[in-house]
Write an enzyme that holds these catalytic residues in place. Structure first.
Site, PDB file in Angstrom:
ATOM      1  N   TYR A  61      57.469 -19.766 -22.926  1.00 36.46           N
ATOM      2  CA  TYR A  61      56.832 -20.413 -24.068  1.00 36.46           C
ATOM      3  C   TYR A  61      57.834 -21.276 -24.835  1.00 36.46           C
ATOM      4  CZ  TYR A  61      53.425 -20.898 -27.861  1.00 36.46           C
ATOM      5  OH  TYR A  61      52.525 -21.394 -28.771  1.00 36.46           O
ATOM      6  N   SER A 120      55.339 -25.180 -32.334  1.00 36.86           N
ATOM      7  CA  SER A 120      55.569 -23.778 -32.665  1.00 36.86           C
ATOM      8  C   SER A 120      56.960 -23.614 -33.251  1.00 36.86           C
ATOM      9  CB  SER A 120      55.444 -22.915 -31.406  1.00 36.86           C
ATOM     10  OG  SER A 120      55.866 -21.582 -31.632  1.00 36.86           O
TER      11      SER A 120
END
Length: 295
Positions: A153, A140
Site C-alpha cells: 500500500y 494517504s
C-alpha cells in the site's frame, strides 16, 4: 448548489461514497463508478436520498487500461462536460514484502498508480478543452511514510503521489485546470475488512479514527477552492508522524513495528486472503466501517 458534473471513481464505498453523497446534497450531477453494480445500486440510492435526481451509474474497472476511456466517454455523452473528478478507487494489502504473493502486491500498486494514470490520460484532455476543471486524487498518509507489513500500500500511494505531483506541474500551463491531493489518515471505512491480509491477524485502523465525511468535506472544499502543489492532510496525527519519519528515522524505525502491531492489528486470527484485490465484495461495502470515530 453549484450544478456541476462530478465524476466519482470508487464511489461504491468509503470516502468515494461519502464524497458522492456530499456533492449530491449540493445539487451537483454525480456519475458514480465502481467495479460492483450491486454496490453502486446502494450508492445511487444514497445520493438520491441526499436530494439529487441527477445520478448516473457506470460499472467499470479503472484498473482496466480501456476502462477510463469508457468512463469518461459515457460521462461526456450524458452531460457534455466534466467539472470535478474524484479518484478514490483503491485496494489495500497487509503482509510483508517477502511474504505477500507477488500478484497481490502488483495489483495493489497497479490500482493506485496505473488507475490514476489511465484516468488522468482520459480526463485531463477534456478539462483542457474546457479550460477548467478539478482533478482530486485521494492519496494517504502512507503516501508520505512507510510501515512494516504495509509495503504494497505504501508503494502504491508513494507512486500515486509522485504521479499526482507531476500532473500538478504539467498542468501549470492551463490555469483553469487544477490537480489536487487529499491525504487521509485513519478513516472509518470498510477497507480494513476488505483488504488482502497475510499477517495472520485481523486489521483495524489506528486511532484516532475519523469519519469518511471528514474527508468528503475536504474534497468538496477543494472542488470549490482548488489548491495547487498542496496535499491536504485529513487527520490530526498526520503531520507529527510524517515529521518523525523524515527527521528522526532511527527512532521512527525502532518504534513503528511494535506500534503497528499494537495499533493496526487485532488479536483475532485470520486466514490468508486476497480480500477485494481481484474482485469486489459488495456485501461489505458502504460509506462507514465498524470502528469508533473521533468526534
Amino acid at each position: 448548489m453549484t450544478g456541476r458534473v462530478v465524476l466519482v471513481v470508487g464511489a461504491s464505498s468509503g470516502i468515494g461514497l461519502a464524497a458522492a453523497v456530499a456533492f449530491s446534497a449540493r445539487g451537483d450531477a454525480v456519475v458514480l463508478v465502481s467495479r460492483s453494480g450491486e454496490a453502486l445500486d446502494a450508492a445511487e440510492k444514497a445520493c438520491r436520498a441526499a436530494g439529487n435526481a441527477a445520478v448516473d451509474v457506470v460499472v467499470d474497472d479503472i484498473g482496466d487500461p480501456g476502462g477510463a476511456g469508457r468512463i469518461v466517454g459515457k460521462t461526456i455523452d450524458r452531460h457534455g462536460r466534466i467539472d470535478v473528478v474524484v479518484h478514490s478507487a483503491t485496494v489495500m494489502g497487509y503482509g510483508t514484502a517477502e511474504g505477500m504473493p507477488p500478484e497481490v502486491f502488483t495489483s495493489v500498486v497497479d490500482t493506485a498508480v496505473h488507475g490514476t494514470l489511465h484516468l488522468a490520460q482520459a480526463v485531463l484532455p477534456v478539462l483542457r478543452r474546457q479550460h477548467g476543471g478539478v482533478f482530486i486524487g485521494v492519496n494517504s498518509l502512507l503516501g508520505s511514510i512507510t510501515v512494516p507489513q504495509m509495503g504494497a500500500y505504501s508503494t502504491a500511494k508513494w507512486g500515486q503521489r509522485a504521479l499526482l505531483r507531476t500532473l500538478q506541474q504539467e498542468t501549470r500551463d492551463e490555469p483553469g485546470v487544477h490537480v489536487c491531493i487529499v491525504s487521509p489518515g485513519s478513516i472509518n471505512t470498510p477497507i480494513y475488512d476488505q483488504a488482502a491480509n497475510y499477517t495472520g491477524r485481523a486489521a483495524r485502523p489506528p486511532v484516532p479514527v475519523l469519519s469518511p465525511e471528514r474527508v468528503a468535506a475536504a474534497i468538496v472544499r477543494l472542488a470549490d477552492r482548488p489548491q495547487r502543489n498542496v496535499s491536504v492532510p485529513v487527520g490530526p496525527a498526520n503531520p507529527l508522524i510524517i515529521a518523525g519519519f523524515r527527521f528522526l528515522p532511527r527512532v521512527y524505525d525502532l518504534l513503528v513495528g511494535p506500534l503497528f502491531r499494537l495499533a493496526a492489528l487485532t488479536g483475532k486470527t485470520v486466514s490468508a486472503t486476497q480480500g477485494n484485490v481481484f474482485r469486489p465484495h459488495p456485501a461489505v461495502e458502504g460509506a462507514q466501517g465498524r470502528w469508533p470515530v473521533k468526534r
